[in-house]
Enzyme design. Structure first.
Site, PDB file in Angstrom:
ATOM      1  N   ASP A  30       0.834  -1.212   0.000  1.00  0.00           N
ATOM      2  CA  ASP A  30       0.000   0.000   0.000  1.00  0.00           C
ATOM      3  C   ASP A  30       0.867   1.260   0.000  1.00  0.00           C
ATOM      4  OD1 ASP A  30       0.756  -0.630   2.637  1.00  0.00           O
ATOM      5  OD2 ASP A  30      -1.081   0.138   3.534  1.00  0.00           O
ATOM      6  N   ASP A 169      -4.947   0.023   6.449  1.00  0.00           N
ATOM      7  CA  ASP A 169      -5.613  -0.358   7.694  1.00  0.00           C
ATOM      8  C   ASP A 169      -6.761   0.593   8.017  1.00  0.00           C
ATOM      9  OD1 ASP A 169      -3.574  -2.152   7.698  1.00  0.00           O
ATOM     10  OD2 ASP A 169      -2.518  -1.331   9.425  1.00  0.00           O
TER      11      ASP A 169
END
Length: 437
Positions: A30, A169
């Site tokens: 990410d 997250d």
């Protein structure tokens, strides 16, 4: 609620919760600009909150190992990144909302925090705490934001504690929906539902080695190695390496496929670790520039960098994310086996190329595969934490029993932790605020 009333002598005004997550596939990419494929789990961080005129934020935790903390609403919130205690994660969320709206005096709050996510287990308990704190601070100060804005703020403000994550997250914590995994893309942030195959059950198993990613430099070293690999690949291809910070940007500039990027890594980056001197020479920068422009605060001590291995993992893992989604969308007869193979390849890449596993995780993954999982891999930052396994539904009971007997029961410490360390999870819903009934 009872703990809250016993502590503060009033009832909570509202509750806020934010879930943990597992990453089905797409580990450590990410922050390189690539899409990931997580799902929220049913375990979450929950806070009971009342608002008052005390001029302070009072924090307590139902777990006695986490000490109470009080901070004034009017002073600048300080976060000690050298000492990452639980309340500093909470304060990251508070500070993020305060800065977003320019709130000079925050509302006074009393909070009790509870959590069902095992801490330091790679299930994103710390990010869930940041998200929960951001959400309840917004609510207590009567502000409104979209879930996407909240996710983006919480991804940025977690960096106050020194973790240079990429936003996965926080995005899944806010944007999750019950019953579906999500493909999350960045810049701009957007999500697509991914239906997981029928007949698959997901089992989380904690290897019982704790890893606090803010307290060590392993995580940020990988971020730095990917940043340097980006600059090196850009330089070799005649691109403007000053402008490019993420491996995905190099692919975009070159208009190349992921397969072509993997071939380029093999061609231009050598497998032996690079020294600082060699990197400076290739990029034409001074040692001072190297330290200030490429390294982070807790990676200044590093002398050698594995650029070939890290870039190879990132481009390979980015390709596996897309393959995983394709299998879920097209639902071939052998989808469980195909997805399991991708999970297994992901674990091997995390272990061998990214070196973010640990012996206990490797042992646990091997036991899970032997016990009937079609795929098993580490989830989260790694260096400890959880394995995540996909098990055919008819094998779940025998799987749980076999893992219990092979991994948990032989070791007294693990045996004591087994109840909260081995559990099933369906895709859960996202963060929410609700009032006391």
């Amino acid at each position: 609620k009872n703990t809250f009333e016993a502590k503060y002598g009033v009832s909570p005004l509202f509750y806020a919760c934010a879930p943990g997550r597992v990453n089905l596939i797409g580990e450590h990419i990410d922050y390189c600009g690539y899409s990931v494929l997580p799902m929220a789990i049913e375990q979450n961080i929950l806070a009971a909150v009342s608002v008052n005129n005390s001029g302070t934020i009072q924090l307590a935790n139902t777990n006695p190992q986490y000490k109470d903390f009080t901070v004034s609403c009017s002073e600048d919130i300080a976060i000690d990144r050298d000492n990452p205690k639980w309340h500093y994660y909470f304060l990251c969320g508070v500070k993020g909302i305060q800065e977003k709206f320019g709130i000079a005096h925050l509302a006074g709050m009393s909070c009790v925090v509870d959590g069902t996510i095992p801490p330091s287990s790679g299930l994103s308990s710390s990010s869930a705490l940041v998200c929960c704190a951001g959400l309840l601070t917004m609510e207590a100060n009567q502000k409104t934001l979209s879930k996407v804005e909240l996710a983006e703020i919480c991804a940025k403000c977690e960096r106050y504690i020194g973790t240079e994550g990429g936003g996965m997250d926080q995005s899944i914590s806010f944007l999750a929906e019950r019953g579906t995994a999500k493909l999350i893309e960045f810049q701009p942030l957007r999500t697509t539902d991914v239906k997981l195959p029928d007949g698959a059950v997901f089992v989380i198993s904690n290897c019982c080695v704790e890893m606090n990613k803010a307290a060590s430099s392993h995580f940020n070293i990988r971020v730095v190695e990917c940043r340097i690999a980006t600059k090196m690949l850009a330089q070799v291809r005649g691109l403007d390496s000053n402008r490019l910070m993420k491996l995905a940007q190099v692919q975009l500039e070159m208009k190349a496929s992921l397969e072509a990027m993997l071939a380029l890594v093999d061609k231009v980056l050598h497998p032996e670790p690079y020294s600082r001197e060699e990197i400076c020479k290739v990029l034409g920068i001074t040692s001072e520039q190297f330290s200030t422009e490429l390294l982070s605060a807790n990676t200044q001590h590093v002398t050698h960098f594995k650029l070939h291995q890290r870039a190879k993992h990132v481009y390979g893992e980015a390709a596996r994310v897309l393959q995983f989604k394709t299998v879920c969308d097209s639902e071939p007869a052998e989808s469980l086996q195909l997805l399991g193979d991708l999970m297994n390849q992901s674990h091997a890449s995390c272990r061998d190329l990214y070196e973010c596993s640990c012996p206990e995780l490797d042992q646990l993954v091997a036991i899970c595969l032997k016990s009937g999982a079609v795929g098993s891999r580490l989830t989260g930052a790694g260096w400890g934490g959880c394995a995540f396994s996909m098990v055919p539904s008819e094998k779940v009971e025998s799987f749980l029993q076999a893992v219990r007997e092979a991994y948990y029961l032989p070791d007294p410490r693990r045996a004591a932790m087994e109840k909260q360390s081995l559990f099933l999870s369906k895709p859960g819903g996202g963060a929410a605020v609700f009032l006391d009934e």
